[in-house]
Write an enzyme that holds these catalytic residues in place. Structure first.
Site, PDB file in Angstrom:
ATOM      1  N   LYS A 190      -3.996   2.778  -2.146  1.00 49.97           N
ATOM      2  CA  LYS A 190      -4.960   3.752  -2.858  1.00 49.97           C
ATOM      3  C   LYS A 190      -4.958   5.173  -1.800  1.00 49.97           C
ATOM      4  CE  LYS A 190      -8.307  -0.161  -1.860  1.00 49.97           C
ATOM      5  NZ  LYS A 190      -7.302  -1.262  -1.361  1.00 49.97           N
ATOM      6  N   ASP A 244       0.713  -1.310   0.193  1.00 52.49           N
ATOM      7  CA  ASP A 244      -0.051   0.054  -0.222  1.00 52.49           C
ATOM      8  C   ASP A 244       0.803   1.410   0.014  1.00 52.49           C
ATOM      9  OD1 ASP A 244      -2.214  -1.461  -0.034  1.00 52.49           O
ATOM     10  OD2 ASP A 244      -2.552  -1.532   2.252  1.00 52.49           O
TER      11      ASP A 244
END
Length: 423
Positions: A216, A194
């Site tokens: 994200k 991530d």
């Protein structure tokens, strides 16, 4: 000179002479290696006696004789009696059977190494000259620390079954990544990462480790969750060790459960290594105790995108718990309005911790009825952890000196617009 070998003792007879604590420790190690252990001693200590009662070792209740060595692949003498140990060593030498003498490491034909194991890698340390147990243990411990901290490439070079390891990376500071997480990264063929968490650790990966970024940002999810699951499964099915490096803890708003399900539905082996959740780490790094005796004794963690639950509102309104909001910066105005409309005290202290544990960490404090304007003025941005409740008041952990002249101006929990820097 000493030659180090790895012995396969599974199902093979090992003779241990002696019934005391030293013999017991060696027997326990041998049993862990699945050896067939025969103990010869007139008496046994409690540990060995229990192992015999449980049927794990054979006990010959007498003094040792030469024929006890028949059929033994390895002999270990630990009687503490010089004459007996010397006799066992001599009998073993005559039979060309390796023998360890616990009393005098230089007397036998073999030595017991100080060992450490990481995964399926076993490392042993022995002295080649005179036995030096203190130095041997010091070297073993240093090697063990190096391995635990993930400084060695532990990837298997042969074909193996693929698997997925979900690693909780913590809030961002690489130092808060667990040793288990570092070991997993040292074994990884591919890391699916991530944008949050200890991304700096990626620079420490061994050459050739593939990195797949599925990070994200608020309002922008270039790789949807179902696609992340597909990537994990596909990589593991190629026989690779896949580490899914996630910020915080995989099971605290990390969608770790969804990824575990994706793997299990595809019959892919998966394990989870817990991490330090930012819900707890960021406030702690900012000096905010989520529970504090005499102030509050419970914590409620919520996702800002989901809005208030009745339990969270009740706890905030009556002061029975600290409320921690993750992913709540974009929803701050709605959360504050709804809390006030539900009867929460307008003076409730609120702290917003940006980039918790990282060099850019910043803490912004305000009252509940003023927090939206203060946050906007300060330019608060995600990622940030929001703490609501009495523990968020500035000065909570400052000593009470009973002198107003020594009381910091910012210690007033109702003071609007208090902004402090940390780290």
């Amino acid at each position: 000179m000493t030659t180090m070998l790895g012995l396969q003792l599974t199902g093979r007879r090992v003779l241990v002479v002696g019934g005391g604590p030293v013999a017991a420790r060696r027997v326990q190690s041998l049993l862990a290696d699945a050896a067939v252990v025969v103990v010869v001693a007139p008496q046994l200590c409690e540990v060995l006696l229990d192992l015999h009662r449980w049927g794990l070792v054979e006990w010959r209740s007498r003094e040792v004789v030469e024929t006890d060595l028949d059929g033994a692949w390895l002999v270990h003498t630990a009687t503490g009696d010089r004459s007996t140990d010397e006799s066992v060593v001599a009998w073993a030498a005559a039979r060309q059977t390796f023998c360890i003498d616990a009393r005098d490491g230089s007397a036998g034909s073999a030595r017991t190494p100080a060992t450490t194991q990481q995964g399926d890698v076993l490392v042993g340390v022995v002295s080649t000259g005179s036995p030096d147990p203190r130095r041997t243990l010091a070297v073993r411990d240093a090697v063990a620390t190096h391995l635990r901290e993930g400084h060695v490439d532990l990837r298997q070079r042969r074909a193996h079954a693929g698997r997925v390891v979900l690693v909780g990376g913590g809030p961002g500071d690489v130092g808060l990544l667990t040793l288990a997480g570092r070991r997993a990264l040292a074994e990884a063929d591919v890391v699916v990462t991530d944008r949050l968490g200890p991304v700096a650790v990626l620079d420490e990966l061994a050459p050739g480790v593939e990195i797949i970024d599925v990070g994200k940002t608020p309002g922008h999810h270039p790789v949807p969750q179902h696609e992340i699951g597909r990537i994990l499964v596909e990589q593991a099915q190629r026989g690779r060790v896949v580490v899914r490096l996630k910020g915080g803890d995989p099971f605290v708003y990390g969608r770790g459960g969804e990824e575990v399900l994706a793997c299990r539905e595809a019959d892919v082996a998966v394990e989870v290594i817990p991490g330090v959740s930012s819900a707890f780490a960021a406030p702690a790094a900012a000096g905010i105790p989520l529970t504090h005796r005499g102030t509050v004794g419970a914590v409620h963690v919520m996702n800002g995108h989901d809005g208030w639950s009745s339990a969270a509102l009740t706890g905030l309104r009556d002061g029975s718990c600290t409320v921690v909001v993750l992913m709540g910066v974009s929803a701050l105005a709605t959360l504050a309005t709804e809390a006030l409309d539900a009867g929460a005290d307008p003076a409730t202290p609120v702290a917003l911790v940006e980039e918790g544990t990282l060099p850019g960490q910043r803490v912004t404090r305000a009252r509940l009825d003023d927090v939206v304007d203060v946050a906007a003025s300060a330019g608060v941005r995600a990622p940030a952890v929001i703490v609501l409740g009495a523990v968020a008041a500035a000065g909570l952990l400052e000593p009470d000196r009973g002198d107003a002249a020594h009381t910091p101006a910012s210690s007033d929990p109702t003071a609007p617009g208090t902004v402090t820097m940390a780290l």
